[in-house]
Design an enzyme around this catalytic site. Sequence first.
Site, mmCIF file in Angstrom:
data_model
loop_
_atom_site.group_PDB
_atom_site.id
_atom_site.type_symbol
_atom_site.label_atom_id
_atom_site.label_comp_id
_atom_site.label_asym_id
_atom_site.label_seq_id
_atom_site.Cartn_x
_atom_site.Cartn_y
_atom_site.Cartn_z
ATOM 1 N N GLU A 87 5.727 -23.729 -11.740
ATOM 2 C CA GLU A 87 4.629 -24.151 -10.871
ATOM 3 C C GLU A 87 4.737 -25.631 -10.507
ATOM 4 O O GLU A 87 4.423 -26.026 -9.383
ATOM 5 C CB GLU A 87 3.282 -23.871 -11.551
ATOM 6 C CG GLU A 87 2.927 -22.397 -11.657
ATOM 7 C CD GLU A 87 2.804 -21.723 -10.306
ATOM 8 O OE1 GLU A 87 2.322 -22.364 -9.352
ATOM 9 O OE2 GLU A 87 3.189 -20.540 -10.189
ATOM 10 N N CYS A 257 -7.954 -9.896 10.423
ATOM 11 C CA CYS A 257 -7.603 -11.309 10.614
ATOM 12 C C CYS A 257 -8.226 -11.843 11.896
ATOM 13 O O CYS A 257 -7.891 -11.387 13.002
ATOM 14 C CB CYS A 257 -6.088 -11.473 10.646
ATOM 15 S SG CYS A 257 -5.558 -13.178 10.893
#
Length: 405
Positions: A87, A257
């Site tokens: 990460e 969307c």
Amino acid sequence: MAGCGGVTVTGRFPRVRVRLGLLEGKKRVELDRTAPEVPRSAALAASAAAGADASFAQRVIAWQRVHGRHDLPWQNTRDPYRIWLSEIMLQQTQVAAVVPYYQRFLARFPDLQALAAASEDAVLEAWAGLGYYARARNLHAAAKAVMAGGGGFPRSLEAVQALPGIGRSTAAAICAFAYGQRHAILDGNVKRVLARHFAIDGYPGERRVEQALWALSEALLPQTDIEAYTQGLMDLGAQLCVRHSPGCAACPLRDSCLALRQQRTGELPAARPAKVLPQRETHLLVLHADGELLLEKRPAPGIWGGLWCFPEIDAEQLPEQVMARFGIAVEHVQTLGVIEHGFTHFRLRIRPLLAQGVRPPRAEQPGRLWLTPADALGAAVPVPVRRILLTLHGDLLTAPGTRSG
């Protein structure tokens, strides 16, 4: 008065506050009119997310299980060290660039104990070329802090976020993948997915817009399958909902969307406001003596902190400065090609100056090293220094005064 997703929104630019408690399977939303304003589209979008059913998350999860990434070297593990390392490396760096660095770094520092016991030079050397070197210094500092606290990687979101170099989204991702904990993430890919899906105007880096996106991210969290959902959001942003020419036809969220419906995928999310970066300039002294090059360790914190670099020099007083600082009489000076290098907040024009001299018979001061070009390439050096070294490597090996054997 405007209605959105079954939730009524009143007033101009209200602040949306999301309660995570469930009410008949749906999130509860409250409006706080005393809080700072947010763009109207962001407020409406957060209301829509909070009042929506679980289909958003379920579509992401189902897509990820079939089309998402499952074989990256940091996946299929619950080891918080490996997940944390990935990460941090993935911050502002693409997966393809991270994979080889991750594998080499892990081979050299296989666990927290090995990383904490290493020197900063060794850590920066393994990181060299990946950029944003504060990440490596913070990684090292965090490893030492964890070992000083008993050696167990923290398990709570707050404790993970308290470690150097770990922000809210990174901590949430670590806790989700390592421990299966239910926390919202909001990295660059996720910001793009949410901004488009809910047609949120404004630059995501703006505080007000970012707060609205966090409200969305929290409101959309599923109760289960948090790992697949978290990875799915990341994968959607990296594989389909990319910055340019998004693959909307294959997106599991295409039917709902708003950016696609409004034909605004090209303008959302809004770009960073235009800003002319200041231009700076420096001269680097490439001092060559007896087949070796002089490098200085940069102070930390600061640009290239902790890395080995050619010394900065005043070009107009080069011979005098080289004698005063290093005790070397310069014999030849050659101007090398200009290097342009960009940082987040400014651009740097580097003018390298190759100087030939003879080293005095004395020990070098701490923070300075004389290395052959080949050894310098293996040291923890910033990208512009590496470029200079690669340009000079062959020439210096055959230059007069170079040692052989």
